[in-house]
Design a protein around this motif. Structure first.
Motif: not given
Length: 112
Positions: A30-35, A47-70
């Protein structure tokens, strides 16, 4: 730098990879992708429940978030959900802005 809440659920294949690699190996990935996108990982929790993992990340913009998500979704190992986070100051600024909006079926604009 904008913050994003990422919630993810592992597929069966992703869970098998997690069992083989361990949680600390996933943190490094995760750190490699985000950095690589110019950001930082603020927090990462399993985590337990609906989601297995929860993160808070700082990214330069929404495009960077979209690229990671894709890239992550294309792997087939996780299903993700990304939510932009606002600071208190940003929420206050949003509350101060005047927005003219007419709800469907309403006669005149509200919030003027």
């Amino acid at each position: 730098m904008p913050k994003f809440l990422i919630q993810a659920t592992y597929t069966a294949e992703g869970t098998q990879g997690l069992l083989e690699e361990g949680a600390s190996g996933r943190r490094a990935a995760v750190e490699q992708v985000v950095s690589g996108l110019g950001g930082t990982v603020e927090a990462m929790y399993f985590a337990f429940g609906e989601y297995d993992i929860v993160l808070i990340v700082d990214l330069p913009d929404a495009s960077a978030m979209a690229a990671a998500g894709l890239a992550v979704k294309a792997s087939g190992a996780l299903h993700t959900r990304a939510t932009p986070l606002l600071t208190l100051d940003e929420a206050d600024e949003a509350a101060r802005r005047q927005v003219r909006f007419r709800a469907p079926g309403a006669q005149g604009p509200a919030g003027a």
